[in-house]
Scaffold this active site. Structure first.
Site, mmCIF file in Angstrom:
data_model
loop_
_atom_site.group_PDB
_atom_site.id
_atom_site.type_symbol
_atom_site.label_atom_id
_atom_site.label_comp_id
_atom_site.label_asym_id
_atom_site.label_seq_id
_atom_site.Cartn_x
_atom_site.Cartn_y
_atom_site.Cartn_z
ATOM 1 N N CYS A 158 0.736 -1.144 -0.057
ATOM 2 C CA CYS A 158 0.077 0.057 -0.100
ATOM 3 C C CYS A 158 1.041 1.222 -0.220
ATOM 4 O O CYS A 158 0.523 2.277 -0.533
ATOM 5 C CB CYS A 158 -1.115 -0.126 1.302
ATOM 6 N N GLU A 210 8.480 -2.162 6.369
ATOM 7 C CA GLU A 210 7.785 -1.251 5.321
ATOM 8 C C GLU A 210 8.786 -0.349 4.701
ATOM 9 O O GLU A 210 8.542 -0.240 3.412
ATOM 10 C CB GLU A 210 6.897 -0.217 6.169
ATOM 11 N N LYS A 213 10.306 -2.453 1.633
ATOM 12 C CA LYS A 213 9.194 -2.627 0.400
ATOM 13 C C LYS A 213 8.938 -1.428 0.003
ATOM 14 O O LYS A 213 8.854 -1.200 -1.553
ATOM 15 C CB LYS A 213 7.844 -3.095 1.078
ATOM 16 N N ARG A 244 4.039 5.664 11.162
ATOM 17 C CA ARG A 244 2.724 5.507 11.506
ATOM 18 C C ARG A 244 2.084 6.864 12.099
ATOM 19 O O ARG A 244 2.521 7.417 13.182
ATOM 20 C CB ARG A 244 2.386 4.299 12.465
ATOM 21 N N HIS A 251 -2.832 6.979 2.975
ATOM 22 C CA HIS A 251 -1.478 7.063 3.270
ATOM 23 C C HIS A 251 -0.800 8.378 2.368
ATOM 24 O O HIS A 251 -1.184 8.377 1.201
ATOM 25 C CB HIS A 251 -0.434 5.693 2.703
HETATM 26 N N1 LIG Z 1 -4.647 -3.933 6.207
HETATM 27 C C1 LIG Z 1 -4.069 -3.330 5.014
HETATM 28 O O1 LIG Z 1 -4.277 -2.281 4.404
HETATM 29 C C2 LIG Z 1 -3.224 -4.268 4.262
HETATM 30 C C3 LIG Z 1 -2.610 -3.839 3.128
HETATM 31 C C4 LIG Z 1 -1.858 -4.684 2.328
HETATM 32 C C5 LIG Z 1 -1.390 -5.971 2.889
HETATM 33 N N2 LIG Z 1 -2.149 -6.339 4.063
HETATM 34 C C6 LIG Z 1 -1.915 -7.968 4.222
HETATM 35 O O2 LIG Z 1 -3.229 -8.444 3.970
HETATM 36 C C7 LIG Z 1 -3.403 -9.552 4.845
HETATM 37 C C8 LIG Z 1 -4.663 -9.389 5.769
HETATM 38 O O3 LIG Z 1 -4.470 -8.312 6.480
HETATM 39 P P1 LIG Z 1 -5.633 -7.653 7.328
HETATM 40 O O4 LIG Z 1 -5.157 -6.220 7.882
HETATM 41 O O5 LIG Z 1 -6.782 -7.729 6.541
HETATM 42 O O6 LIG Z 1 -5.310 -8.634 8.625
HETATM 43 P P2 LIG Z 1 -6.497 -9.075 9.650
HETATM 44 O O7 LIG Z 1 -7.572 -8.099 9.872
HETATM 45 O O8 LIG Z 1 -5.845 -9.311 10.841
HETATM 46 O O9 LIG Z 1 -7.264 -10.411 9.050
HETATM 47 C C9 LIG Z 1 -6.381 -11.693 8.888
HETATM 48 C C10 LIG Z 1 -7.346 -12.756 8.297
HETATM 49 O O10 LIG Z 1 -6.785 -13.931 8.212
HETATM 50 C C11 LIG Z 1 -7.350 -14.818 8.882
HETATM 51 N N3 LIG Z 1 -6.490 -15.670 9.425
HETATM 52 C C12 LIG Z 1 -5.500 -15.283 10.613
HETATM 53 N N4 LIG Z 1 -4.702 -16.252 10.977
HETATM 54 C C13 LIG Z 1 -5.048 -17.461 10.208
HETATM 55 C C14 LIG Z 1 -4.627 -18.777 10.126
HETATM 56 N N5 LIG Z 1 -3.640 -19.493 10.866
HETATM 57 N N6 LIG Z 1 -5.186 -19.655 9.097
HETATM 58 C C15 LIG Z 1 -6.187 -19.043 8.302
HETATM 59 N N7 LIG Z 1 -6.692 -17.949 8.636
HETATM 60 C C16 LIG Z 1 -5.980 -17.113 9.277
HETATM 61 C C17 LIG Z 1 -8.295 -14.202 10.037
HETATM 62 O O11 LIG Z 1 -9.486 -15.089 10.295
HETATM 63 P P3 LIG Z 1 -10.062 -15.074 11.648
HETATM 64 O O12 LIG Z 1 -11.018 -13.893 11.681
HETATM 65 O O13 LIG Z 1 -10.699 -16.389 11.824
HETATM 66 O O14 LIG Z 1 -8.928 -15.089 12.438
HETATM 67 C C18 LIG Z 1 -8.640 -13.088 9.081
HETATM 68 O O15 LIG Z 1 -9.728 -13.347 8.159
HETATM 69 C C19 LIG Z 1 -1.964 -9.660 5.699
HETATM 70 O O16 LIG Z 1 -1.107 -10.515 5.308
HETATM 71 C C20 LIG Z 1 -1.588 -8.153 5.673
HETATM 72 O O17 LIG Z 1 -0.114 -8.114 5.767
HETATM 73 C C21 LIG Z 1 -2.886 -5.665 4.773
#
Ligand SMILES: NC(=O)c1ccc[n+]([C@@H]2O[C@H](COP(=O)([O-])OP(=O)(O)OC[C@H]3O[C@@H](n4cnc5c(N)ncnc54)[C@H](OP(=O)(O)O)[C@@H]3O)[C@@H](O)[C@H]2O)c1
Length: 361
Positions: A158, A210, A213, A244, A251
């Site tokens: 991002c 970050e 990246k 942050r 951003h």
């Molecule tokens: N937030 C952003 O802007 C952003 C931007 C770029 C990339 N990312 C990346 O995108 C990914 C998701 O980010 P997020 O912010 O959405 O995270 P999040 O809110 O913590 O959501 C994580 C998701 O993964 C699932 N999960 C966690 N542990 C797991 C496991 N052991 N096995 C299977 N599923 C599991 C969770 O399910 P449960 O609800 O069942 O725990 C939830 O659906 C991350 O890798 C992050 O680095 C995020």
């Protein structure tokens, strides 16, 4: 019967997963039919599994509330009901790499928001306006995976979306040295102020991983396919600090640039506002009509005023001026969970569908 492609969302209960679900509500080409998350959520309805964790400002779409969440690890079962999946699971990098390839091997294309595969040599990492030609590496990836239609494609981090499109628009002036500081929203960590009260009135000068990246991923976008893999570009060199800040979404980047060929300010602005790519030519459903806007007012772009430009898919730029040490400096802003995450991935999937890489099974 629906002609839409059937979509699964892996990590559907998380912040990015929720954004996918919101963006795909009423999508003209894609219909969310399968939701998967950790074993903690599996077996519950989506509404029960998310509980009080719904973080979007729009309500949870009715169509997903009663879908029973599946376990992401049950790959064959999840893949059997869908044409392709979006991936936003939070697991270890090695686990994500393995599980995304496992889905691809079931002949299910994976369009991922995760960083795990961003440097896998035959996985395209694409901003559709910048490097759509990198999808051509998919044929080499399929050879390695032994698939006919399954593959993994990713979008970049991002943080880079507030300045990489700008530098791309200025390519002919040959930017060769870039200093960027990013001021990153808390939703980039999957958080709101409710989950992260320490961020109220606070700044944290560190976001793990970050800066690397932010310095390296633009070079991969500007790279070429050679011998079946993506080779990154060598220039411009980019150095970055990522901070942050107490902002929910958006951003901001403050950037200094040196050019080999000296442009005027008017030329730079003209290149920004006329910058278009394949998504605009093909009129893809999520494509912003105006990818980059230039704001003349000295106090823009501002997060609250500008983050939702083009439904969060556009980039806002302002404060372009000559610098005493570098040639020019500017401020860029983009929506980190829309253009920078789920929206960027949806646009990739739309282009992949338009180009025939994703089809009904
Ligand atoms: N937030 C952003 O802007 C952003 C931007 C770029 C990339 N990312 C990346 O995108 C990914 C998701 O980010 P997020 O912010 O959405 O995270 P999040 O809110 O913590 O959501 C994580 C998701 O993964 C699932 N999960 C966690 N542990 C797991 C496991 N052991 N096995 C299977 N599923 C599991 C969770 O399910 P449960 O609800 O069942 O725990 C939830 O659906 C991350 O890798 C992050 O680095 C995020």
């Amino acid at each position: 019967m629906s002609q839409k492609l059937k979509v699964g969302v892996l990590g559907a209960t998380g912040m990015v997963g929720q954004r996918f679900i919101s963006l795909l509500e009423n999508h003209p080409w894609f219909e969310v039919v399968t939701l998967a998350a950790s074993p903690r959520s599996a077996g519950k309805t989506y509404e029960e599994a998310v509980g009080g964790r719904w973080k979007m400002t729009t309500p949870m779409p009715e169509a997903v509330k009663n879908i029973v969440v599946m376990n992401v690890n049950e790959v064959e079962k999840v893949a059997s009901g869908v044409d392709f999946v979006f991936s936003a699971v939070d697991m270890s990098k090695d686990e994500i790499k393995a599980i995304e390839e496992a889905y691809a091997k079931t002949e299910t294309p994976v369009v991922s928001n995760n960083s795990a595969h961003r440097w896998t040599p035959d996985v395209p990492m694409v901003v559709p306006e910048i490097n759509p030609e990198h999808f051509e590496v998919i044929k080499f990836q399929k050879e390695r995976l032994g698939t006919t239609r399954g593959f993994v494609a990713v979008k970049p981090n991002c943080s880079i979306q507030s300045y990489a499109p700008v530098l791309t628009a200025w390519k002919e002036f040959e930017p060769y040295e870039v200093v960027a500081t990013t001021y990153q929203a808390i939703s980039g960590a999957g958080k709101t102020f409710k989950d992260w009260p320490e961020m109220v009135e606070n700044i944290i000068p560190y976001i793990g991983g970050e800066e690397e990246k932010s310095e390296q991923e633009p070079l991969r976008l500007w790279g070429n396919i050679e011998d079946g893999v993506i080779k990154k570009a060598a220039s411009p060199v980019i150095t970055c600090q990522c901070i942050r800040v107490p902002v929910l979404n958006g951003h901001t980047a403050a950037v200094f640039v040196k050019f080999k060929k000296q442009p005027t300010k008017e030329q730079l602005i003209e290149k920004l506002v006329n910058f278009k790519g394949l998504p605009q030519e093909l009129e893809l459903p999520s494509a912003p009509k105006q990818f980059i806007q230039y704001l003349e007012e000295d106090n823009r772009p501002q997060v609250t005023a500008d983050v939702d430009f083009e439904n969060g898919m556009g980039v806002s730029v302002g404060r372009l001026r000559e610098d005493t040490v570098y040639d020019y400096k500017f401020v860029g802003l983009s929506h980190n969970t829309v253009r920078g995450a789920a929206g960027g991935a949806v646009l990739c999937a739309e282009l992949l569908k338009a180009q025939g890489y994703i089809q009904a099974k």
